[in-house]
Design a protein around this motif. Structure first.
Motif, PDB file in Angstrom:
ATOM      1  N   LEU A 101       8.513  18.795  61.207  1.00  0.00           N
ATOM      2  CA  LEU A 101       7.366  18.274  61.949  1.00  0.00           C
ATOM      3  C   LEU A 101       7.003  16.914  61.363  1.00  0.00           C
ATOM      4  N   GLN A 102       6.366  16.102  62.165  1.00  0.00           N
ATOM      5  CA  GLN A 102       5.736  14.894  61.666  1.00  0.00           C
ATOM      6  C   GLN A 102       4.328  14.858  62.233  1.00  0.00           C
ATOM      7  N   TYR A 103       3.533  13.933  61.733  1.00  0.00           N
ATOM      8  CA  TYR A 103       2.143  13.897  62.146  1.00  0.00           C
ATOM      9  C   TYR A 103       1.723  12.511  62.593  1.00  0.00           C
ATOM     10  N   VAL A 104       0.888  12.448  63.604  1.00  0.00           N
ATOM     11  CA  VAL A 104       0.163  11.219  63.891  1.00  0.00           C
ATOM     12  C   VAL A 104      -1.318  11.536  63.776  1.00  0.00           C
ATOM     13  N   VAL A 105      -2.116  10.492  63.661  1.00  0.00           N
ATOM     14  CA  VAL A 105      -3.557  10.669  63.520  1.00  0.00           C
ATOM     15  C   VAL A 105      -4.205  10.371  64.862  1.00  0.00           C
ATOM     16  N   GLU A 106      -4.957  11.291  65.365  1.00  0.00           N
ATOM     17  CA  GLU A 106      -5.588  11.039  66.648  1.00  0.00           C
ATOM     18  C   GLU A 106      -7.033  11.476  66.621  1.00  0.00           C
ATOM     19  N   GLY A 107      -7.851  10.583  67.084  1.00  0.00           N
ATOM     20  CA  GLY A 107      -9.281  10.884  67.060  1.00  0.00           C
ATOM     21  C   GLY A 107      -9.716  11.296  65.664  1.00  0.00           C
ATOM     22  N   PRO A 112       0.378  17.168  64.973  1.00  0.00           N
ATOM     23  CA  PRO A 112       1.793  17.321  64.628  1.00  0.00           C
ATOM     24  C   PRO A 112       2.678  17.122  65.855  1.00  0.00           C
ATOM     25  N   TYR A 113       3.875  16.634  65.622  1.00  0.00           N
ATOM     26  CA  TYR A 113       4.878  16.623  66.691  1.00  0.00           C
ATOM     27  C   TYR A 113       6.204  17.053  66.106  1.00  0.00           C
ATOM     28  N   ASP A 114       7.013  17.694  66.948  1.00  0.00           N
ATOM     29  CA  ASP A 114       8.328  18.135  66.499  1.00  0.00           C
ATOM     30  C   ASP A 114       9.236  16.944  66.291  1.00  0.00           C
ATOM     31  N   VAL A 115       9.975  16.961  65.195  1.00  0.00           N
ATOM     32  CA  VAL A 115      11.022  15.957  65.023  1.00  0.00           C
ATOM     33  C   VAL A 115      12.174  16.350  65.935  1.00  0.00           C
ATOM     34  N   ALA A 116      12.243  15.716  67.075  1.00  0.00           N
ATOM     35  CA  ALA A 116      13.274  16.015  68.074  1.00  0.00           C
ATOM     36  C   ALA A 116      13.618  14.711  68.755  1.00  0.00           C
ATOM     37  N   PRO A 117      14.374  13.866  68.031  1.00  0.00           N
ATOM     38  CA  PRO A 117      14.636  12.519  68.558  1.00  0.00           C
ATOM     39  C   PRO A 117      15.593  12.544  69.744  1.00  0.00           C
ATOM     40  N   THR A 215      17.533  13.635  61.314  1.00  0.00           N
ATOM     41  CA  THR A 215      17.720  15.079  61.346  1.00  0.00           C
ATOM     42  C   THR A 215      16.546  15.814  60.704  1.00  0.00           C
ATOM     43  N   THR A 216      15.842  15.151  59.790  1.00  0.00           N
ATOM     44  CA  THR A 216      14.725  15.821  59.123  1.00  0.00           C
ATOM     45  C   THR A 216      13.380  15.171  59.458  1.00  0.00           C
ATOM     46  N   GLY A 217      13.411  13.950  59.951  1.00  0.00           N
ATOM     47  CA  GLY A 217      12.175  13.222  60.185  1.00  0.00           C
ATOM     48  C   GLY A 217      11.623  12.562  58.944  1.00  0.00           C
ATOM     49  N   GLU A 218      12.297  12.757  57.822  1.00  0.00           N
ATOM     50  CA  GLU A 218      11.799  12.161  56.581  1.00  0.00           C
ATOM     51  C   GLU A 218      11.923  10.642  56.595  1.00  0.00           C
ATOM     52  N   VAL A 219      10.924   9.993  56.017  1.00  0.00           N
ATOM     53  CA  VAL A 219      10.996   8.542  55.851  1.00  0.00           C
ATOM     54  C   VAL A 219      11.788   8.276  54.578  1.00  0.00           C
ATOM     55  N   ALA A 569      -1.274   2.030  62.708  1.00  0.00           N
ATOM     56  CA  ALA A 569      -0.999   2.969  63.792  1.00  0.00           C
ATOM     57  C   ALA A 569       0.186   2.510  64.632  1.00  0.00           C
ATOM     58  N   ALA A 570       0.361   1.197  64.791  1.00  0.00           N
ATOM     59  CA  ALA A 570       1.492   0.705  65.587  1.00  0.00           C
ATOM     60  C   ALA A 570       2.806   1.134  64.943  1.00  0.00           C
ATOM     61  N   GLY A 571       2.893   0.991  63.634  1.00  0.00           N
ATOM     62  CA  GLY A 571       4.100   1.413  62.939  1.00  0.00           C
ATOM     63  C   GLY A 571       4.308   2.913  63.041  1.00  0.00           C
ATOM     64  N   GLU A 572       3.202   3.662  62.882  1.00  0.00           N
ATOM     65  CA  GLU A 572       3.310   5.123  62.988  1.00  0.00           C
ATOM     66  C   GLU A 572       3.755   5.522  64.391  1.00  0.00           C
ATOM     67  N   GLY A 573       3.259   4.792  65.384  1.00  0.00           N
ATOM     68  CA  GLY A 573       3.633   5.102  66.761  1.00  0.00           C
ATOM     69  C   GLY A 573       5.100   4.792  67.017  1.00  0.00           C
ATOM     70  N   ALA A 574       5.584   3.674  66.490  1.00  0.00           N
ATOM     71  CA  ALA A 574       6.999   3.342  66.651  1.00  0.00           C
ATOM     72  C   ALA A 574       7.854   4.428  66.004  1.00  0.00           C
ATOM     73  N   LYS A 575       7.409   4.885  64.835  1.00  0.00           N
ATOM     74  CA  LYS A 575       8.138   5.943  64.124  1.00  0.00           C
ATOM     75  C   LYS A 575       8.141   7.235  64.944  1.00  0.00           C
ATOM     76  N   ALA A 576       6.991   7.547  65.534  1.00  0.00           N
ATOM     77  CA  ALA A 576       6.897   8.772  66.341  1.00  0.00           C
ATOM     78  C   ALA A 576       7.841   8.688  67.538  1.00  0.00           C
ATOM     79  N   ALA A 577       7.919   7.517  68.177  1.00  0.00           N
ATOM     80  CA  ALA A 577       8.810   7.360  69.326  1.00  0.00           C
ATOM     81  C   ALA A 577      10.266   7.460  68.903  1.00  0.00           C
ATOM     82  N   LEU A 578      10.560   7.006  67.674  1.00  0.00           N
ATOM     83  CA  LEU A 578      11.927   7.128  67.150  1.00  0.00           C
ATOM     84  C   LEU A 578      12.284   8.585  66.884  1.00  0.00           C
ATOM     85  N   LEU A 579      11.320   9.332  66.363  1.00  0.00           N
ATOM     86  CA  LEU A 579      11.607  10.690  65.881  1.00  0.00           C
ATOM     87  C   LEU A 579      11.443  11.760  66.941  1.00  0.00           C
TER      88      LEU A 579
END
Lengths: 618, 618
Positions: A101-107, A112-117, A215-219, A569-579
């Motif tokens: 799983l990975q996480y973004v911050v909202e509100g 959490p979101y599944d690492v499923a690129p 494969t793991t979502g790890e940075v 947040a922009a970087g985190e969002g780019a990462k989320a879209a990648l993962l």
């Protein structure tokens, strides 16, 4: 009573019956129980370790003996892809065997979101060609992917085809295929689990990069660098001007491509992989940055009505972009919302945007430009406002980026008018006389300073220096007129006073007025007079004191405990879209759903801006 | 009675009522009546000229005055996109205003197909950007294509995006967009109707090219060239061997790419266009040719079980292939059927393959290799047989390609044993003593000669020269043993006899035995003992005398009037796939449906081959 042994997965409590011959992995998959299996259940990767209890399993296999350690074998650990229930049993799935799983911050909360690129590895053990079948190498590979992974209708890219015949034979018909959006983009011999991607937030001033294990979502590594295009102009308009010169666009493109390649090389080295192991790069940047990176014309972005060539996200073969990743990989850009609300804001909204059920949220992302969004998880309105560079610490008398040596927080005693301050890279608060090595003041520091100067009566509500104060820190005859000294020369690295001048105060006032007037327009358009929460994105948002920001009227009123700094947040969002393919889809939905308001043309914006220049009543 | 004026289209007789405000083009489209309108009905292209009669139309428009000639205006010609019925009327659509057709030959009959390629031009007249909308240039373009042409869900390629902003502004928001498979690949300012494609039949020995206007289907130029890879080996196996040497594959690839580029340049020059106006190239070649052209490995094609890297057709950006067409265009390969039944055969089947309702057809395509197919329009079985190069006139004592100077037909008088012959490039039949300038003998000539030598008693049924004939044309002491003189030295260009030697006879026997044994296997597999028709594809098939071919046992028995020579069917098929998306789809279906039989492994093939070496009883 159903047929087969009853299996209960722990700690989820999910249960169901094992059909004859099923492995534990088969049962888990059928029940939708999350269990990793990077090699597709071939007993190669060891990801699917489980701990059976209260029941018996089929004997330990040769594959398990190869992969499990003696102590794991002793404590009963099994591979779910090899163990078949021989009785009813309870099976514990440890955390590391779960899909990541990975996480973004909202509100203000992490989601959490599944690492499923959109790129996955398929490990295949194929049969050798026989004379009575007439499969091509590609056909054999695709049959294997279909039967092992259920993926149908795939194509194989020309780049992957060039390596397919060699990989199949070198690997003895065992290969690892990387599949991306309906295409096989890479075929490597044997079990080759390495699959990396990079996410970039390309700002006008700063570029942030993340290297992720897909494969793991790890940075695996991060890096930040100054955008070398700054040599051709500080802001997007000067870049556009430069792009119109002969070779200007090529120079700007080469600058940013070179920067990204250097960051890729650095991050790959620190993660111990090659840049060629990186199969995808996701970029979120403002509209001009993305156009320049992709070699698209920017002239129309420099003049009314500020029309981009394209708003949708793109997916372009890496070699066409000059990016030095795996040559069969892709560079993906996120979609932009409007002329000056770029993909970086789309990414910020993806990572930290309004969600249903949280009331009305205002997202403020301050970089060289300020982007604003208001929403409630259903409707979303965005705007861009020209804050100027003050909040980034640029173009102030002693301004600097939020980097070591920058004064980032300031307090002024209302009685003595003495200053205390914090310096990035140093612990604690400093007062006059401390050797702090301060080099300048950054955005959060200057906001603090202006707010405290106003609260201490050094500035009047219009922002002018109050005349006649008799204090060594308040000088009326500085080189730029009146100024307030935060650090005296002997405290600093450069041996000269760090001050806030009347010009600096004015720059902060213009910037905060633009932001507040923009927020007010968005609130009016949204049909509200107040917001329930404010999310502050960007490095600036992390360091700013929300109370001070509200004291100078930079943000609309909101309880301080409902202001959430969320960092880049922009970087985190780019990462989320990648993962995550789902997050990538969501980014598209956000860009499509967001309405864009052009503030410069909005009736009454100028009046609001003028009215917002002064400070609110204390 | 319905509402609106009753319109009758001629010569089709299709009729329907014009709704209020509809143009003649609108009515025709609604009724499905074929009427060209390359500019999409904007009054720019002039393709939709019609002749209304017996009724009245709206007044002639400014657009029509610009496009129609005075004599056209005088005889009442109108543009269907401008004229609106003002009463019931009859409207004649002349042939040149109809959507174009092209033809392929099938089962000896020509089959028409609509010229409807996968790339079309969309001419657009767009509105200028306004401040209250926030469309990107790409968004504006796609909206225009959707509203004008009904095409939705399109993307714009990066290459087209690079030119989009300039084209829109240069063209004053009038542009021509080329759309291909869901993507806009080119945007040009103004009305720019030029849209060309090239089709290539890439043979081991010869390359044939067609330059086509994709809007009309017309062939603008053709060219043929020797495959320069021949310098690295005559047949596919020697090419594969050469490819395994250092840089061998690169040299082979450069050779064929250079050849295609030279042909493109030549054809473009002769059509008066630039190579950049060519937006697509469709290639049909045998499996090895296509692999080499695409830079795919061929080693696995050189050894049992002869596995290609890929069988499906590919679509690859032109710059990735080295092809010098429009850099945003694509190189498309047709799918191959089996290891040695390549895309050239798929193309031949597309152009001239079996059709339902025509009985059982045998398609014979003789090039450096021989490809065979048997089918009835439902089932299709294919095979490849090693005929060797004799049918191409290669490796014979005086052999040459079917080019000017080649003896292409031979008759031998059974009494006098005197020869008469025809020479390519010359009119009429020649006898001894004529100055014919013959340079050698080609495939059809040698088949004629061998057949006639057998019928005249010069050869016995085993193919051996009959001993003891006393004739100046039959020599038993030639440099290669026995030989028959077709042209004496004084008749020829080189001043030396053109003969058919015992070795040449043997080469023809081996070639025809391979072909016949292959055909017999296919007939057995298909479950028939005879075929209803034979289609002869390839240049060889055009020149061969079917009676002689059957006399030497090269083809299975079939009435001579049911043997159809169809010329370069592979080239025609490649052209059809270029000009018609439906034909492109059909090529995929053919390749998928065709079953492939590996003759070298087929039980009894060798026995059939040995039995087929001699000649049938006269």
């Amino acid at each position: 009573m159903g047929e087969g042994f009853l299996i209960t997965f722990q700690p989820s409590g999910v249960r169901g019956r094992a059909k004859g011959g099923e492995t534990v992995l088969d049962v888990a998959r059928r029940l939708g129980e999350g269990l990793s299996a990077n090699c597709g259940g071939h007993g190669v990767c060891g990801n699917c370790r489980v701990l059976p209890a209260h029941g018996s399993m089929s004997p330990v296999t040769r594959e398990e003996l190869k992969i499990l350690t003696p102590s794991e074998l002793a404590d009963g650990t099994r591979l779910a892809c090899a163990a078949r229930p021989a009785s009813g049993a309870s099976v514990y799935i440890p955390e590391q065997s779960r899909p990541p799983l990975q996480y973004v911050v909202e509100g203000g909360k992490s989601r959490p979101y599944d690492v499923a690129p959109e790129i996955i590895n398929c490990y295949l053990e194929l049969a050798e060609p026989r004379h009575d079948e007439h499969l091509s190498d590609a056909g054999r590979l695709l049959e294997g992917i279909e039967s092992g992974y259920g993926l149908t209708g795939l194509a194989v890219t020309l780049h992957a085809l060039k390596g397919i015949s060699g990989a199949l034979r070198e690997g003895g018909w065992k290969v690892t295929a990387a599949v991306r959006r309906g295409e096989v983009i890479r075929v490597l011999p044997g079990y080759a689990p390495g699959l990396y991607g990079a996410a970039f937030d390309v700002g006008t001033t700063t570029v942030a990069g993340y290297l992720c294990d897909l494969t793991t979502g790890e940075v695996a590594a991060t890096d930040a660098a100054a955008n070398p295009q700054s040599a051709f102009g500080d802001d997007v308009l000067s870049r556009i001007t430069h792009a119109s010169a002969a070779d200007g666009a090529v120079r700007l493109r080469d600058a940013i491509t070179g920067c990204l390649n250097a960051m890729l090389g650095k991050m790959a080295a620190s993660a111990g992989i090659g840049a060629q192991d990186i199969v995808e790069a996701v970029v979120a940047g403002n509209t001009v940055m993305q156009h320049l990176l992709m070699g698209l014309p920017v002239a129309a972005l420099g003049a009314y009505p500020f029309t981009p060539a394209v708003k949708g996200g793109m997916s372009v073969p890496a070699p066409d972009t000059g990016l030095g990743i795996y040559p069969g990989g892709y560079l993906v850009t996120l979609p932009v919302i409007g002329g000056f609300v770029g993909a970086d804001h789309t990414a910020a909204l993806l990572a930290a945007g309004p969600r249903p059920g949280e009331g009305v949220t205002l997202l403020v992302d301050v970089g060289t430009n300020g982007e604003l969004a208001i929403g409630d998880g259903h409707r979303l309105i965005t705007a861009s406002c020209a804050t100027g560079p003050a909040f980034e610490g640029a173009q102030l008398r002693h301004g600097m980026r939020a980097a070591p040596g920058a004064i980032e927080r300031v307090v002024i005693d209302p009685e003595s008018l003495e200053a205390s301050y914090r310096v990035i890279g140093k612990q604690g608060w400093f007062r006059a006389g401390a050797k702090t090595g301060a080099r300048g003041i950054c955005g959060s520091g200057v906001v603090d300073a202006v707010a405290r100067m106003y609260m201490a009566g050094i500035l009047d509500p219009s922002g002018a220096f109050v005349r006649g104060l008799d204090n060594q820190r308040v000088r009326y005859d500085g080189p730029d007129g009146p100024e307030y000294v935060i650090a005296f020369a002997d405290e600093t690295a450069a041996g000269r006073d760090v001050t806030v001048t009347a010009g600096d105060v004015r720059a902060v006032q213009l910037a905060k007025a633009a932001l507040l007037a923009g927020a007010e327009v968005l609130m009016a358009e949204f049909g509200v007079t107040r917001v329930d929460r404010i999310v502050l994105a960007g490095a600036f948002g992390n360091y700013i004191d929300a109370g001070n920001a509200m004291a100078i009227g930079m943000l609309p009123p909101c309880p301080a405990d409902r202001v959430y700094p969320v960092g880049n947040a922009a970087g985190e969002g780019a990462k989320a879209a990648l993962l995550s393919g789902a997050m990538m889809d969501e980014a598209r939905d956000i860009a499509k759903a967001a309405r864009y308001v052009e503030l410069s043309l909005y009736p009454g914006f100028n009046e609001r801006f003028m009215a917002a220049i002064g400070f609110p009543g204390v």
